[in-house]
Design an enzyme around this catalytic site. Structure first.
Site, short mmCIF file in Angstrom:
data_model
loop_
_atom_site.label_atom_id
_atom_site.label_comp_id
_atom_site.label_asym_id
_atom_site.label_seq_id
_atom_site.Cartn_x
_atom_site.Cartn_y
_atom_site.Cartn_z
N CYS A 37 68.32 -9.12 134.84
CA CYS A 37 68.08 -9.79 133.38
C CYS A 37 66.59 -9.86 133.27
CB CYS A 37 68.88 -11.21 133.42
SG CYS A 37 68.31 -12.31 134.50
N HIS A 288 68.33 -17.47 134.46
CA HIS A 288 68.80 -16.41 133.80
C HIS A 288 67.66 -16.34 132.74
CE1 HIS A 288 71.08 -13.25 131.87
NE2 HIS A 288 71.48 -14.08 130.72
#
Length: 328
Positions: A37, A288
């Protein structure tokens, strides 16, 4: 006085086109290939950088590239064309993932990395690709690549002796500006702190070459040459503990850089926000990453790995941003 002009111009600045050459809705999302990510969100911010996308979509680089083996500009050109021309809702960023250790030898596939560090290494690898085959260039000439013409600027560090008033200037190229946010509640406040003069005295005094003594001096850093694209990194991770500073730091859709320049600009030096990268979690190598980008259709999209969703500017402006991208 000031900076020396370049001895050689690698790319004429008039070849930089700041407005999108083709208008379309947002391209494909990027599948997460095992903790990628950080890479996906950085790639999306670069893909929606208009002058970079215009250049890479023209395929001008690969048509004249003579590099043997790994070339980050060729990799990015393939990636951006793939994302913006794909009919799929999401693609795998294999072109970039497959050269991860060439971008930075310490990067490991499957390990979450710091998005700002990955951005730095990626842009540096693109800059090296542009300089390939041009050796012994002076610093001003190195700043005439497409990469530097887009992201690069120069900082001026001025030390003024408070005894004899003599000044000494040094110049340093930059591709982004890291801002301390410990004391600031907004980007403009952090920029004011960035250019605020600091006093050099006592043991930290300045050895003045004119009055030949250890003197009290004032040191200030200002933006000497402003970039076409300003990348700001909010220093959210403590350098020693790695702990995250999660507080809200406000940032505007339009930013005037005039007040932070070495020489006051007559008219405003306006920048417009086009990408915001966000980190969720506690440490730069955990949690994230996702981002918000403004596509060539003028609309904002939230890019979260394979997901691409329309959103509004109000949502974009209330994020706890890690990286901000502004274009002139």
């Amino acid at each position: 006085k000031g900076m020396a002009p370049p001895q050689r111009i690698l790319l004429p600045p008039e070849k930089i086109c700041m407005d999108w050459q083709q208008r379309q809705r947002a391209g494909a999302g990027l599948h997460n290939l095992n903790n990628t990510c950080f890479l996906n969100s950085v790639l999306q911010c670069l893909t929606y950088t208009p002058p970079l996308a215009n250049y890479l979509l023209s395929r001008e680089h690969s048509q004249s590239c003579h590099q043997q083996g790994f070339c980050m500009m060729c990799v990015m050109e393939a990636h951006v064309n793939n994302v913006l021309h794909s009919s799929a809702s999401a693609i795998q960023p294999r072109a970039v993932v497959s050269v991860l250790t060439r971008i930075g030898e310490h990067f490991q596939l499957g390990v979450q990395e710091d998005a700002h560090e990955f951005l730095r290494y990626t842009v540096d690898a693109m800059q090296r690709a542009c300089l390939s085959g041009s050796s012994n260039l002076d610093i001003s000439s190195q700043a005439t690549t497409i990469v530097h013409e887009i992201f690069g600027g120069f900082l001026r560090s001025r030390v003024a002796c408070l005894s004899c008033k003599a000044t000494s200037d040094t110049y340093e190229a930059f591709l982004d500006i890291p801002l301390d946010i410990k004391e600031a509640s907004s980007i403009t406040g952090a920029l004011e702190d960035f250019v605020k003069p600091e006093q050099l005295d006592g043991e930290n005094g300045y050895k003045c070459s004119k009055c030949e003594q250890l003197a009290t001096a004032s040191k200030s850093v200002t933006i000497h040459c402003s970039p076409n694209v300003l990348t700001v990194c909010l220093k959210r991770f403590d350098a020693f503990s790695g702990r995250k500073i999660s507080k809200e730091v406000q940032y505007p859709e339009y930013l005037d850089l005039g007040a932070y320049m070495s020489e006051a600009a007559g008219e405003p030096l306006l920048y417009s926000l086009y990408a915001v990268l966000v980190h969720e979690g506690f440490g730069s190598r955990t949690g994230h990453y996702y981002c918000f980008v403004k596509a060539s259709d003028g609309r904002w999209y939230k890019m979260n790995d394979a997901s691409v969703r329309l959103c509004d500017i109000k949502t974009v402006l209330c994020q706890r941003a890690y990286l901000l991208f502004y274009a002139r």
